[in-house]
Design an enzyme around this catalytic site. Structure first.
Site, PDB file in Angstrom:
ATOM      1  N   LYS A  65       2.434   5.480   7.824  1.00  0.00           N
ATOM      2  CA  LYS A  65       1.797   4.268   8.360  1.00  0.00           C
ATOM      3  C   LYS A  65       2.776   3.254   8.937  1.00  0.00           C
ATOM      4  O   LYS A  65       2.463   2.584   9.910  1.00  0.00           O
ATOM      5  CB  LYS A  65       0.975   3.586   7.275  1.00  0.00           C
ATOM      6  CG  LYS A  65      -0.291   4.323   6.918  1.00  0.00           C
ATOM      7  CD  LYS A  65      -1.089   3.508   5.931  1.00  0.00           C
ATOM      8  CE  LYS A  65      -2.360   4.211   5.550  1.00  0.00           C
ATOM      9  NZ  LYS A  65      -3.245   3.360   4.761  1.00  0.00           N
ATOM     10  N   ASP A 101      -7.229  -0.997   7.750  1.00  0.00           N
ATOM     11  CA  ASP A 101      -7.276  -1.060   6.284  1.00  0.00           C
ATOM     12  C   ASP A 101      -7.818  -2.405   5.779  1.00  0.00           C
ATOM     13  O   ASP A 101      -8.623  -2.444   4.845  1.00  0.00           O
ATOM     14  CB  ASP A 101      -5.880  -0.835   5.687  1.00  0.00           C
ATOM     15  CG  ASP A 101      -5.482   0.633   5.677  1.00  0.00           C
ATOM     16  OD1 ASP A 101      -6.383   1.496   5.674  1.00  0.00           O
ATOM     17  OD2 ASP A 101      -4.270   0.918   5.656  1.00  0.00           O
ATOM     18  N   GLY A 130       2.454  -1.763   1.830  1.00  0.00           N
ATOM     19  CA  GLY A 130       1.816  -1.939   3.126  1.00  0.00           C
ATOM     20  C   GLY A 130       0.341  -2.299   3.001  1.00  0.00           C
ATOM     21  O   GLY A 130      -0.194  -3.091   3.788  1.00  0.00           O
TER      22      GLY A 130
HETATM   23  P1  ATR Z   1       0.965   1.292   0.076  1.00  0.00           P
HETATM   24  O1  ATR Z   1       1.526   1.379   1.458  1.00  0.00           O
HETATM   25  O2  ATR Z   1      -0.220   2.167  -0.160  1.00  0.00           O
HETATM   26  O3  ATR Z   1       0.730  -0.111  -0.342  1.00  0.00           O
HETATM   27  P2  ATR Z   1       3.500   1.449  -1.243  1.00  0.00           P
HETATM   28  O4  ATR Z   1       4.117   0.693  -0.122  1.00  0.00           O
HETATM   29  O5  ATR Z   1       4.191   2.661  -1.779  1.00  0.00           O
HETATM   30  O6  ATR Z   1       2.050   1.949  -0.888  1.00  0.00           O
HETATM   31  O7  ATR Z   1       3.230   0.416  -2.428  1.00  0.00           O
HETATM   32  C1  ATR Z   1       2.847   0.807  -3.684  1.00  0.00           C
HETATM   33  C2  ATR Z   1       2.767  -0.405  -4.596  1.00  0.00           C
HETATM   34  O8  ATR Z   1       2.412   0.041  -5.909  1.00  0.00           O
HETATM   35  C3  ATR Z   1       4.069  -1.164  -4.750  1.00  0.00           C
HETATM   36  O9  ATR Z   1       3.774  -2.537  -4.886  1.00  0.00           O
HETATM   37  C4  ATR Z   1       4.629  -0.588  -6.074  1.00  0.00           C
HETATM   38  O10 ATR Z   1       5.498  -1.452  -6.755  1.00  0.00           O
HETATM   39  P3  ATR Z   1       7.052  -1.541  -6.337  1.00  0.00           P
HETATM   40  O11 ATR Z   1       7.116  -2.352  -5.087  1.00  0.00           O
HETATM   41  O12 ATR Z   1       7.694  -2.189  -7.488  1.00  0.00           O
HETATM   42  O13 ATR Z   1       7.498  -0.111  -6.125  1.00  0.00           O
HETATM   43  C5  ATR Z   1       3.344  -0.447  -6.842  1.00  0.00           C
HETATM   44  N1  ATR Z   1       3.425   0.485  -7.979  1.00  0.00           N
HETATM   45  C6  ATR Z   1       3.440   1.835  -7.926  1.00  0.00           C
HETATM   46  N2  ATR Z   1       3.441   2.360  -9.177  1.00  0.00           N
HETATM   47  C7  ATR Z   1       3.433   1.311 -10.055  1.00  0.00           C
HETATM   48  C8  ATR Z   1       3.411   1.191 -11.475  1.00  0.00           C
HETATM   49  N3  ATR Z   1       3.401   2.275 -12.272  1.00  0.00           N
HETATM   50  N4  ATR Z   1       3.393  -0.050 -12.005  1.00  0.00           N
HETATM   51  C9  ATR Z   1       3.390  -1.147 -11.205  1.00  0.00           C
HETATM   52  N5  ATR Z   1       3.400  -1.097  -9.854  1.00  0.00           N
HETATM   53  C10 ATR Z   1       3.422   0.102  -9.274  1.00  0.00           C
END
Ligand code: ATR
Length: 279
Positions: A65, A101, A130
């Site tokens: 994306k 989205d 994102g």
């Molecule tokens: P997307 O584009 O779908 O938003 P992403 O950019 O990978 O996906 O973002 C995922 C989000 O989930 C992030 O905010 C991530 O936190 P970090 O920035 O600290 O990596 C969060 N996230 C994923 N697994 C997590 C967990 N187990 N506990 C808390 N936050 C989590």
């Protein structure tokens, strides 16, 4: 035959073909919507040759994306503001892109809670990827007053806050009590909560009474996060509707008809996720 597809890596679990296939049948359109596995190193070439490949456009999913923004010829305002795109369409041999989205998220809330208004409200968002950016952008357009943003990695939340000056305040994930008391809409926009092990935990007892709770994850249909919110008496909006609503603008751009999200479609996809879904 009009042709579109969804690209990602991996791609085999995407439910977009079921959604668009349902609408193609409903409208009696001779079209095709497939899945194409595109590896990160192939993304540039694939998008660069989308018109030659005979596609009217495509959806873009993880992990493309953000990088895809660099490989389309025309990026609209939403794409520029959020730095993330999920929908590409071809016009006069050129590629155009946008993100649906945010719109999908907002329309899902309004679909499930008719009469809900974002105007003047405070949203607390968990997660700063994102997706969060797209939700913030669209909710502010719909009149939301402010966003409280909490993330495991605080720097990522700070970066988003800077992109929306005066509207987004970062808060510590471990100290949510005060923020929860001021929250009208609580959103899990982290990718956690898919499995119990990665469940994100929130002191729901501190959440403002009547606050609406939603989750961008939709497997299971009612995530552990939403189950807990429901147990505390909050109205919940499951995330599957967001997936359905984000698909609407793409279908209209490629196939020329604007579909409506209804319970038939919801049931079809919900049963694919959970064969026991009885709604
Ligand atoms: P997307 O584009 O779908 O938003 P992403 O950019 O990978 O996906 O973002 C995922 C989000 O989930 C992030 O905010 C991530 O936190 P970090 O920035 O600290 O990596 C969060 N996230 C994923 N697994 C997590 C967990 N187990 N506990 C808390 N936050 C989590």
């Amino acid at each position: 035959m009009i042709k579109a597809c969804v690209i990602g890596f991996p791609i085999k679990h995407s439910r977009s073909p079921m959604i668009h296939g349902h609408w193609l049948k409903r409208f009696g359109i001779e079209g095709e919507y497939g899945r194409v596995e595109v590896r990160p190193e192939e993304l540039r070439e694939f998008l660069g040759t989308l018109p030659e490949r005979g596609y009217a456009g495509c959806n873009i999913t993880l992990p493309h994306k953000e990088p895809a923004c660099n490989y389309v010829q025309n990026l609209d305002d939403r794409g520029q503001r959020t730095g993330s795109i999920n929908t590409v369409y071809v016009r006069d041999g050129q590629t155009f892109a946008t993100s649906t989205d945010g719109e999908g998220f907002v329309e899902n809330i309004l679909w499930r809670l008719p009469g809900f208004s974002f105007a003047g409200k405070t949203a607390l968002i968990l997660g700063a990827g994102g997706t969060s950016r797209a939700l913030i952008d669209e909710m502010l357009r719909r009149g939301l007053a402010r966003v409280l943003l909490a993330n495991r990695t605080p720097e990522k939340a700070e970066k988003i806050a800077k992109a929306f000056p005066g509207k987004v305040t970062t808060v510590a994930l471990a100290q949510l009590d005060k923020s929860l008391a001021e929250t009208d809409l609580l959103i899990n926009a982290t990718s956690a909560g898919v499995a119990d092990a990665a469940k994100i935990s929130v002191p729901f007892a501190k959440l403002k009474q009547d606050a609406v709770v939603t989750d961008v994850n939709y497997v299971p249909l009612v995530t552990p996060f939403l189950q807990e919110a429901k147990a505390h008496g909050h109205p919940i909006v499951p995330g599957l509707g967001m997936l359905l609503h984000q698909a609407v603008p793409g279908f209209a751009l490629w196939f020329g008809k604007r579909p409506v999200v209804d319970e038939d479609l919801y049931r079809l996809i919900a049963r694919d996720i959970d064969p026991g879904y009885a709604g």
